[in-house]
Design an enzyme around this catalytic site. Structure first.
Site, PDB file in Angstrom:
ATOM      1  N   ALA A  63       0.870  -1.174   0.000  1.00 29.00           N
ATOM      2  CA  ALA A  63       0.000   0.000   0.000  1.00 29.00           C
ATOM      3  C   ALA A  63       0.909   1.226   0.000  1.00 29.00           C
ATOM      4  CB  ALA A  63      -0.867  -0.008   1.253  1.00 29.00           C
ATOM      5  N   GLY A 108       0.743  -5.082   0.925  1.00 26.96           N
ATOM      6  CA  GLY A 108      -0.492  -5.114   0.142  1.00 26.96           C
ATOM      7  C   GLY A 108      -0.308  -5.793  -1.209  1.00 26.96           C
ATOM      8  N   GLU A 111      -0.663  -9.352  -0.530  1.00 27.39           N
ATOM      9  CA  GLU A 111      -2.094  -9.552  -0.243  1.00 27.39           C
ATOM     10  C   GLU A 111      -2.914  -9.583  -1.535  1.00 27.39           C
ATOM     11  OE1 GLU A 111      -2.062  -6.264   2.852  1.00 27.39           O
ATOM     12  OE2 GLU A 111      -3.328  -7.730   3.862  1.00 27.39           O
ATOM     13  N   GLU A 131       4.958  -5.374   7.091  1.00 30.12           N
ATOM     14  CA  GLU A 131       4.238  -4.309   7.801  1.00 30.12           C
ATOM     15  C   GLU A 131       4.790  -4.013   9.188  1.00 30.12           C
ATOM     16  OE1 GLU A 131       2.767  -6.563   5.885  1.00 30.12           O
ATOM     17  OE2 GLU A 131       1.177  -5.620   4.716  1.00 30.12           O
TER      18      GLU A 131
HETATM   19  C1  HXC Z   1       5.054   4.278  -1.185  1.00 29.07           C
HETATM   20  C2  HXC Z   1       6.908   3.296  -2.095  1.00 29.07           C
HETATM   21  C3  HXC Z   1       6.550   2.052  -1.539  1.00 29.07           C
HETATM   22  C4  HXC Z   1       5.345   1.976  -0.788  1.00 29.07           C
HETATM   23  C5  HXC Z   1       8.397   1.814  -2.616  1.00 29.07           C
HETATM   24  N1  HXC Z   1       8.060   3.101  -2.749  1.00 29.07           N
HETATM   25  N2  HXC Z   1       7.505   1.153  -1.881  1.00 29.07           N
HETATM   26  N3  HXC Z   1       6.168   4.398  -1.913  1.00 29.07           N
HETATM   27  N4  HXC Z   1       4.636   3.118  -0.642  1.00 29.07           N
HETATM   28  N5  HXC Z   1       4.885   0.838  -0.273  1.00 29.07           N
HETATM   29  C6  HXC Z   1       8.780   4.155  -3.460  1.00 29.07           C
HETATM   30  C7  HXC Z   1      10.015   4.611  -2.718  1.00 29.07           C
HETATM   31  O1  HXC Z   1       9.668   5.547  -1.709  1.00 29.07           O
HETATM   32  C8  HXC Z   1      10.824   5.234  -3.820  1.00 29.07           C
HETATM   33  O2  HXC Z   1      10.308   6.502  -4.120  1.00 29.07           O
HETATM   34  C9  HXC Z   1      10.508   4.326  -5.009  1.00 29.07           C
HETATM   35  O3  HXC Z   1       9.286   3.654  -4.693  1.00 29.07           O
HETATM   36  C10 HXC Z   1      11.570   3.282  -5.234  1.00 29.07           C
HETATM   37  O4  HXC Z   1      11.775   2.598  -4.025  1.00 29.07           O
HETATM   38  P1  HXC Z   1      13.222   2.374  -3.370  1.00 29.07           P
HETATM   39  O5  HXC Z   1      13.009   2.103  -1.930  1.00 29.07           O
HETATM   40  O6  HXC Z   1      14.132   3.485  -3.731  1.00 29.07           O
HETATM   41  O7  HXC Z   1      13.691   1.057  -4.159  1.00 29.07           O
HETATM   42  P2  HXC Z   1      14.681  -0.085  -3.656  1.00 29.07           P
HETATM   43  O8  HXC Z   1      15.866   0.512  -2.944  1.00 29.07           O
HETATM   44  O9  HXC Z   1      14.910  -0.946  -4.833  1.00 29.07           O
HETATM   45  O10 HXC Z   1      13.871  -0.905  -2.545  1.00 29.07           O
HETATM   46  C11 HXC Z   1      12.763  -1.683  -2.924  1.00 29.07           C
HETATM   47  C12 HXC Z   1      11.921  -2.062  -1.695  1.00 29.07           C
HETATM   48  C13 HXC Z   1      11.609  -0.803  -0.860  1.00 29.07           C
HETATM   49  C14 HXC Z   1      12.726  -3.072  -0.848  1.00 29.07           C
HETATM   50  C15 HXC Z   1      10.676  -2.757  -2.201  1.00 29.07           C
HETATM   51  O11 HXC Z   1      11.056   0.168  -1.726  1.00 29.07           O
HETATM   52  C16 HXC Z   1      10.633  -1.042   0.254  1.00 29.07           C
HETATM   53  O12 HXC Z   1      10.997  -1.596   1.298  1.00 29.07           O
HETATM   54  N6  HXC Z   1       9.401  -0.587   0.064  1.00 29.07           N
HETATM   55  C17 HXC Z   1       8.351  -0.655   1.102  1.00 29.07           C
HETATM   56  C18 HXC Z   1       7.811  -2.050   1.208  1.00 29.07           C
HETATM   57  C19 HXC Z   1       6.763  -2.139   2.308  1.00 29.07           C
HETATM   58  O13 HXC Z   1       7.049  -1.854   3.481  1.00 29.07           O
HETATM   59  N7  HXC Z   1       5.553  -2.510   1.942  1.00 29.07           N
HETATM   60  C20 HXC Z   1       4.449  -2.663   2.853  1.00 29.07           C
HETATM   61  C21 HXC Z   1       3.716  -1.364   2.916  1.00 29.07           C
HETATM   62  S1  HXC Z   1       2.420  -1.401   4.109  1.00 29.07           S
HETATM   63  P3  HXC Z   1      11.273   7.766  -4.394  1.00 29.07           P
HETATM   64  O14 HXC Z   1      10.311   8.897  -4.564  1.00 29.07           O
HETATM   65  O15 HXC Z   1      12.172   7.883  -3.185  1.00 29.07           O
HETATM   66  O16 HXC Z   1      12.023   7.377  -5.623  1.00 29.07           O
HETATM   67  C22 HXC Z   1       1.173  -2.226   3.373  1.00 29.07           C
HETATM   68  C23 HXC Z   1      -0.080  -2.383   4.203  1.00 29.07           C
HETATM   69  C24 HXC Z   1      -1.199  -2.986   3.427  1.00 29.07           C
HETATM   70  O17 HXC Z   1       1.278  -2.680   2.285  1.00 29.07           O
HETATM   71  C25 HXC Z   1      -2.510  -2.930   4.185  1.00 29.07           C
HETATM   72  C26 HXC Z   1      -3.222  -1.643   4.060  1.00 29.07           C
HETATM   73  C27 HXC Z   1      -4.628  -1.669   4.612  1.00 29.07           C
END
Ligand code: HXC
Length: 253
Positions: A63, A108, A111, A131
């Protein structure tokens, strides 16, 4: 409606739906949910099977964290419920839905993949429920789908440790059904779609319905609704398929 994040294309009854917001690793924002909800409610009749994939190096990285960070408790709950409703629509579509997981399927994104009927993964795919790194828990019913799909131990291990696992590890856990080379992901997925399309169409629809309905019931009630739908195929598609077998020919559905 003009879609900005979703890119649907239909060939021979198969819709390939590409999630395209690669600059944010296809993170699911509110526009995604608006578009997905609209698309699911307006699927053309010609679409007999759907394949969901992502553009670039991610399937979906979760998400959109920037949309969640400032939410209040009530807004957080509403956000979860709204996303759950859309994922449930995917799960309850009468046509098969396959996730072709090309890269990161995190939070997400994992999911979403689990809301599909099954998952084909590229060797580049990575799965996880990270998460707890953010101080939250999965909220698109991933806690429920994952524990049903891969068992409580595997699910809690992934959700408590936020470990990211490879496609092969996901295969071992039963989270994905097949792992293929990246360049073969779409070809292999479309081959599977074609195989499904060659089967009895009503039987295919019912097998999904029976499994999904049954999972929410006790065993005896679940078995009963199986028998009822089993019966509904007789003097129907079932007769066509069984007679073809006995006459040593291919059925024409
Ligand atoms: C918003 C995101 C994002 C996310 C990545 N980006 N994941 N933005 N929400 N979930 C954005 C980064 O901020 C970055 O933007 C760009 O995408 C590229 O990501 P990087 O981190 O620079 O890439 P990389 O170094 O290759 O790392 C990849 C990654 C990392 C390991 C996947 O991006 C990461 O850990 N992302 C978050 C994963 C996560 O925690 N997901 C769960 C979210 S909570 P910029 O602008 O800096 O270039 C969830 C809850 C669901 O999903 C339930 C809801 C009800």
């Amino acid at each position: 409606m003009e879609y900005q994040i979703l890119h649907p294309s239909v060939t021979d009854g198969v819709m390939v739906l590409t999630i395209s917001r690669p600059q944010a690793l296809n993170a699911l924002n509110s526009l995604f949910f608006t578009e997905m909800d609209h698309l699911l409610s307006h699927l053309p009749q010609e679409v007999k099977i759907m394949v969901i994939t992502g553009e670039g190096k991610a399937f979906v990285a979760g998400a959109d964290i920037s949309e969640m960070v400032d939410k209040s408790q009530a807004e957080g709950e509403a956000f979860s419920l709204a996303g759950q409703a859309v994922f449930r629509k995917i799960e309850q579509l009468s046509i098969p839905v396959i996730a072709a997981v090309n890269g990161y399927a995190l939070g997400g994104g994992c999911e979403l993949a689990m809301a599909c009927d099954f998952r084909i993964a590229s060797t580049l795919a990575t799965f996880g429920q990270p998460e707890v790194n953010l101080g939250i828990i999965p909220g698109y019913a991933g806690t429920q789908r994952m524990s049903r799909l891969i068992g409580k131990g595997n699910a809690l291990y992934l959700m408590m440790t936020a470990t990211m696992i490879s496609a092969d590890e996901a295969l071992r856990m039963g989270l994905v059904q097949k792992v293929v080379a990246p360049e073969l992901l779409m070809e292999e997925t479309l081959k599977i779609a074609k195989t499904i399309l060659s089967k009895g169409p009503t039987a295919t629809k019912l097998v999904k319905e029976v499994v999904n309905l049954g999972l929410a019931m006790d065993f005896d009630a679940a078995s009963k609704q199986e028998a009822q739908r089993f019966g509904s195929l007789f003097k129907n598609e079932g007769e066509v398929g069984m007679r073809a077998f006995l006459e040593k020919r291919k059925p024409t559905w």
